[in-house]
Design a protein around this motif. Structure first.
Motif, mmCIF file in Angstrom:
data_model
loop_
_atom_site.group_PDB
_atom_site.id
_atom_site.type_symbol
_atom_site.label_atom_id
_atom_site.label_comp_id
_atom_site.label_asym_id
_atom_site.label_seq_id
_atom_site.Cartn_x
_atom_site.Cartn_y
_atom_site.Cartn_z
ATOM 1 N N ASN A 169 37.112 34.070 48.517
ATOM 2 C CA ASN A 169 37.876 32.972 48.659
ATOM 3 C C ASN A 169 38.539 32.430 47.280
ATOM 4 O O ASN A 169 38.100 32.592 46.306
ATOM 5 C CB ASN A 169 37.082 31.775 48.847
ATOM 6 N N HIS B 164 32.365 35.682 47.653
ATOM 7 C CA HIS B 164 33.129 36.574 47.200
ATOM 8 C C HIS B 164 32.822 38.114 47.674
ATOM 9 O O HIS B 164 33.243 38.939 47.011
ATOM 10 C CB HIS B 164 33.458 36.555 45.718
ATOM 11 N N TRP C 57 37.170 40.914 47.533
ATOM 12 C CA TRP C 57 37.458 40.308 46.193
ATOM 13 C C TRP C 57 37.749 41.516 45.364
ATOM 14 O O TRP C 57 37.356 42.706 45.051
ATOM 15 C CB TRP C 57 36.223 39.672 45.396
ATOM 16 N N GLY D 165 39.194 38.316 41.283
ATOM 17 C CA GLY D 165 39.463 37.065 42.188
ATOM 18 C C GLY D 165 40.939 36.711 42.396
ATOM 19 O O GLY D 165 41.202 35.803 43.098
#
Lengths: 537, 537
Positions: free
Chosen positions: A146, A397, A401, A405
């Motif tokens: 995210n 993650h 990922w 990130g």
């Protein structure tokens, strides 16, 4: 023929030839089984637990030294709190607050009394009850990446994310039962306006998958929108939220020793509604924290405790999760490094500190590679093993990922799912009984013979081993004939097939309509220009 | 600016800009440091130990059930022993031997009495005493791939191995201190005659590196040649070998339940000389063993016990190592799979069985990929974590193994060394004291500030973190500017540089000459055509 541990890799030898006789039959059976469903083998949903004791990298004395040092950070050095509302709440609860320099100090007793209110475990209700998850104890839950603004895949390369692609990512996530949390779309849909795109992301999350999704906590109004939409999905009133744990949110402290207004506002909204808050200090060794692990952990622990007790002040008993995101930076460039030895140690020490306070722990599966290569895989594996052996309860993650990130990768998502599935199978219990000990089968097969035709084998061979999504175990010649594809190239085929085969989980049309109405109304309100940031910064 | 766990990955933000001010200085210092030595950063030699308790995947009851079942295999079902010499020794020690079907059965009491003679730990002397290793307890030692006939690298592709390339591989191994065992060249030099190439391999091992190397046990004469050459290197008489542990050898049982003549001959030569024997059943689930883990472990345990007690019969107290090489096969093709969940479980259960008998354990780092990609890395990481968390004492094939062991890869060797180095750093102890807790540094840096300029950081930043050989932590743009290289491409540069910079370890010219004379004499003897196989098959 002398067999040894390398000669067999040819896929040759007498046992292979004999085996070939039954291959046609098995191939047909497998084919039939597959035609009923997707050809992509996947593990079914499991609420994972770790049956082994956690690895503890700190001695009891070391743990206590870090605990005591972090209490000194909170009582003597203090935290800077930018939000006036949060400072007021802290002052009312007994903290020493200086409104000039916005520094807040808390006595050790205050910290420990508030931490005693934290539940050790809680269950989040997904809209599909079969996708609800428990966070705490020995439970392990995997969540997707995210945060990125970029998305990448082998066909289109690295690019700014769009809403349509974000929906494709969610479709793949819904198709992968190993990912326990569906999330809100993994990367920013940059084709949508920044002030309202959280509404579109929530809508996509609520409709495209039936798993848990988190609230964006960047400011109180975003948190409230997520909570309102969860109320629609779950058919409950806003006031009734504390009786239903339906979402959670993550805040990062603005390390070192600072909590900004957006984060405290989001935290406050979630805590007021009794929803779980993950408090994750952002303590990169050498950048936002000391270079030493003990120092970085001291600071991480102080900041995590601070966020968690603020939740308890707002609403005693609010579920919280201790988040660890401590890694080192590359001292050459200042760039963050992930999946490093320092990262593994910090993860496991963080989990140990969380257990000190009887609170669930969150870690991540991360890597710093710019491409889905061996580095991406080994840094991710280091992260996954760190989390699982350390007993993290939430692994953020863990799907997709890439690039530290900055980018969400479709191919990495598939390879991550493969790695997580392998871990899940490793954690499944071993059965030892008369049947599995197989003495009859051992007696039946002649010395130097093979087990392919044994009754014991034939009764089990279809399902007994983990069947991979991506791993290719063909011999070199067959692999070459089939195009010499890397794991990443094979993952490209897998995610596209999953998108093509995606079917949305059932959703009451009335709920869908109510969500649409909410999104439309709120977009109009936000675009009309109210004061979005309703807390002091 | 709000920091969160993804925004930092840009390498941007105020802390990065401030950091940039001191980068020129640090770059210069680093440059100076590097000009003194190779530019490839590497960990120095460490005798590794694992400070954490082992993961035990079997309950005490399960462990005992497998132990008891394997004793039944040995007493009731039996092992087929092809070598007449070995059968004679077993019969003399009390086993029930049938010379018609060549089956041997051993009572549980006989097995356990002989296993009680096994030392729990031993130390192998390398010709460089600083490269000696201890096998047992919490010690972990990494050895390179051994066995392939093929070699591969990005420049020349996959091809039959030659002696010159084998020497290059040995040079890289000597340059990597994380690989504790140098070995005898990792892949077959197919440009040399099969009957005498073991002499060339031994010569290369004895001269190109100063670490431990094993004896090829495929037949007694090869084992004796290795022992004779070790005597030359160590300056000892053959009869005096039992007082000096200078080498070891691995045998594979010809699973299921068979020991062939070459293997028992090699085992016998080593045991007579008191040198350690690694006994590794070759029990692939579904092929040479039952599909169930309990069944395969039962068979593995029976075969391992059998080999280890044969060593005790030959010479009581001979050091032995329990080898585990149990994995599953792909039931679609019959091809072996490695680094799978089944493999991890089998490794850790095997280590647990070895501890049951107080004997060291050997596992491997393996993968079934045909290319150095994400699969090669994640299967290898699964193997490494399985070994380390399970407390394997010897990890074979941990450098350069590709394609299920059919090929040795130069690039994989570098990537393996990176993964092993990361593991070694993870296992290094954490220091928690006033200095590392860094409360002064935490107090010194303002909230929301950064630690780049802190005195605590400046005193440590050069050496505090693990510095990778291959991992690239540049941001995407810099990585692109530098050619968008994958980890495997970067590994290609690394191994070539290590070959170019290689310097042979010092060796007494007299020893070198004696080795040359031995090789020349033995080649002449073997080429003259004596009976090479001096044991019945």
């Amino acid at each position: 023929m002398a067999r040894n541990e390398t000669a067999v890799a040819t896929g040759g030898g007498p046992w292979h030839d004999k085996h070939a006789m039954s291959r046609a039959t098995r191939r047909r059976e497998r084919q039939e089984r597959r035609e009923k469903a997707s050809q992509i083998p996947r593990l079914p949903w499991r609420n994972l637990t770790n049956p082994y004791p956690p690895i503890e990298i700190l001695s009891a004395d070391q743990l206590e030294a870090i605990h005591m040092a972090s209490l000194r950070v909170l009582s003597e050095i203090g935290m800077k709190v930018l939000g006036a509302d949060a400072r007021e709440r802290l002052a009312a609860a007994g903290a020493q607050v200086n409104n000039d320099d916005r520094m807040v100090r808390c006595d050790p007793d205050m910290v420990m009394e508030l931490m005693a209110l934290v539940p050790s475990s809680f269950t989040l209700e997904a809209r599909n009850p079969a996708r609800s998850i428990t966070i705490g104890g020995n439970h392990i839950n995997f969540a997707p990446v995210n945060g990125p603004s970029f998305v990448t895949d082998l066909d289109r390369g690295r690019r700014a994310g769009t809403y349509d692609e974000m929906c494709d990512f969610l479709k793949v996530l819904q198709s992968l039962d190993i990912i326990h949390i569906g999330g809100i779309g993994s990367f920013e849909p940059l084709d949508l306006p920044a002030d309202t795109r959280h509404l579109d992301r929530n809508f996509a999350a609520a409709t495209l998958h039936d798993k848990i999704w988190s609230a964006n906590l960047l400011g109180g109004y975003r948190a409230r929108d997520a909570l309102e939409m969860q109320c629609i999905v779950h058919g409950i009133a806003y006031e009734d939220l504390p009786n239903h744990l339906v979402t959670m949110g993550n805040i990062n402290t603005n390390s070192p020793r600072q909590l900004d207004g957006n984060m405290s506002a989001g935290l406050t909204e979630l805590a007021l509604a009794g929803q779980p808050v993950v408090v994750t200090p952002f303590t990169l060794l050498g950048a936002m924290a000391p270079t030493t692990l003990a120092g970085a952990l001291t600071q991480q622990n102080a900041e995590a405790l601070f966020g968690m007790i603020l939740c308890q002040i707002i609403r005693p008993g609010t579920p919280v999760v201790y988040g660890g995101f401590t890694s080192n930076v590359d001292m050459k460039s200042g760039a963050p490094a992930f999946g490093t030895p320092e990262y593994v140690k910090a993860t496991q020490a963080g989990a140990q500190l969380a257990r000190r306070y009887n609170v669930p722990f969150r870690s991540s599966s991360t890597n710093a590679s710019n491409v889905v290569d061996a580095q991406a895989a080994y840094e991710s594996e280091m992260s996954i093993w760190a989390a699982v052996m350390g007993h993290a309860n939430l692994v953020f993650h863990a799907g997709g990922w890439l690039e530290g990130g900055l980018t969400a990768s479709f191919e990495k998502l598939i390879i991550d799912a493969e790695m997580l599935q392998m871990m899940a199978e490793y954690l499944a219990p071993v059965t030892v009984d008369e049947d599995t000990l197989a003495l009859d089968a051992i007696a039946e097969v002649e010395p130097g013979g093979h087990f392919f035709g044994a009754a014991h084998t034939l009764a089990r061979f279809e399902t007994v081993f983990y069947e991979p999504m991506v791993s290719d175990w063909q011999n070199f010649e067959s692999w070459q004939e089939n195009g010499s594809l890397t794991a990443t190239q094979r993952a490209n085929t897998v995610w596209k097939q999953l998108v093509a085969e995606y079917e949305p989980p059932p959703l009451d049309p009335g709920i869908r309509e109510a969500l649409e109405e909410y999104v439309t109304r709120r977009k109009a309100e936000i675009n009309a220009g109210p004061d979005l940031l309703d807390y002091d910064m």
